[in-house]
Design an enzyme around this catalytic site. Structure first.
Site, short mmCIF file in Angstrom:
data_model
loop_
_atom_site.label_atom_id
_atom_site.label_comp_id
_atom_site.label_asym_id
_atom_site.label_seq_id
_atom_site.Cartn_x
_atom_site.Cartn_y
_atom_site.Cartn_z
N ASP A 53 43.02 46.06 37.56
CA ASP A 53 42.39 46.84 36.32
C ASP A 53 43.40 46.94 35.30
O ASP A 53 44.64 47.06 35.64
CB ASP A 53 41.63 48.04 36.89
N TYR A 111 48.39 47.63 49.03
CA TYR A 111 48.76 48.25 47.81
C TYR A 111 49.45 49.46 48.10
O TYR A 111 49.21 50.08 48.91
CB TYR A 111 47.26 48.79 47.37
#
Length: 247
Positions: A53, A111
């Site tokens: 994003d 992540y």
């Protein structure tokens, strides 16, 4: 036709995310494709392991592209890093089999999410962490991590509406480490739905601060309703660290 795999590091602060947009040149994919097209003098499209994003960063994004260019890999990486913006760096390039596909062949991802846990914000960490000043119960957050791990339908922890595709994912690791004023959360799994890490993070913080009950996690898994989960934390604290492939 050569198939070339890239490992890419980027600071996502200035960009609208990974995916190329027709009405903007402020994407990671778009910037890299433009330089590759200049380099090879033919239109090049790259395939990323997945989208990130706007504002999200990467230490180990993987992509691949195909080309007839005979240029040596050492020349390619030198060309790319000379002409790309300084906040996008190609760390590695290698030739891979023709059938390699950065997205379809990915078997897992790692992540990191960083929280700046102080009353006073940081001028230096503001683009790379989420400032959260509420008191946190780390024992409770660790319990929440254990509940989130394993194989579940995570649609309630995502921004997705109903979909025909499977929303079942497996989280193999979800850990918390205090690093001074930063809290480092690590997520390792076989895949993540849209905004899933950011919503899991919001849920962990709300449970840790006492504004959400631990049992809310079970309710989200059972009812599959997004509104039962916590907030979506900002993108700037999120880093794609690594993408896993079968050797």
């Amino acid at each position: 036709m050569r198939n070339i795999r890239l490992m890419i590091e980027y600071d996502g602060t200035r960009y609208l995310g990974w995916q190329r947009l027709g009405d903007s040149d402020k994407t990671i994919q778009g910037k890299i494709e433009n330089i590759l097209t200049q380099m090879t003098r033919t239109k090049v499209e790259i395939i990323g392991s997945g989208r990130t994003d706007a504002g999200t960063h990467a230490r180990g994004q993987i992509a691949n592209f195909k080309t007839d260019s005979k240029m040596a890999l050492s020349e390619m990486i030198e060309f790319l890093n000379r002409y790309l913006p300084q906040d996008i760096v190609v760390k590695n390039m290698e030739e891979v089999p023709e059938r390699f596909h950065a997205r379809y062949n990915a078997e897992g991802k790692k992540y990191s999410y960083y929280v700046w846990h102080e009353v006073i914000p940081s001028a230096f960490e503001r683009n790379y962490s989420f400032h959260y000043s509420e008191k946190l119960d780390f024992d409770l957050m660790n319990e929440a991590c254990h509940k989130m791990m394993g194989t579940h339908d995570f649609i309630g922890f995502s921004s997705l509406k109903k979909t025909k595709k499977s929303t079942t994912r497996t989280i193999d690791e979800l850990s918390i480490q205090k690093e001074g004023s930063l809290i480092h959360f690590t997520f390792v799994g076989d895949g993540f739905l849209h905004k899933m890490v950011r919503i899991l993070m919001g849920t962990l913080l709300e449970i840790g601060s006492g504004s959400m009950e631990l049992e809310a996690i079970d309710e989200v898994f059972e009812h599959k309703v997004r509104s039962d989960a916590g907030m979506t934390v900002p993108a700037q604290g999120l880093f794609l660290d690594e993408v896993y492939y079968r050797e």
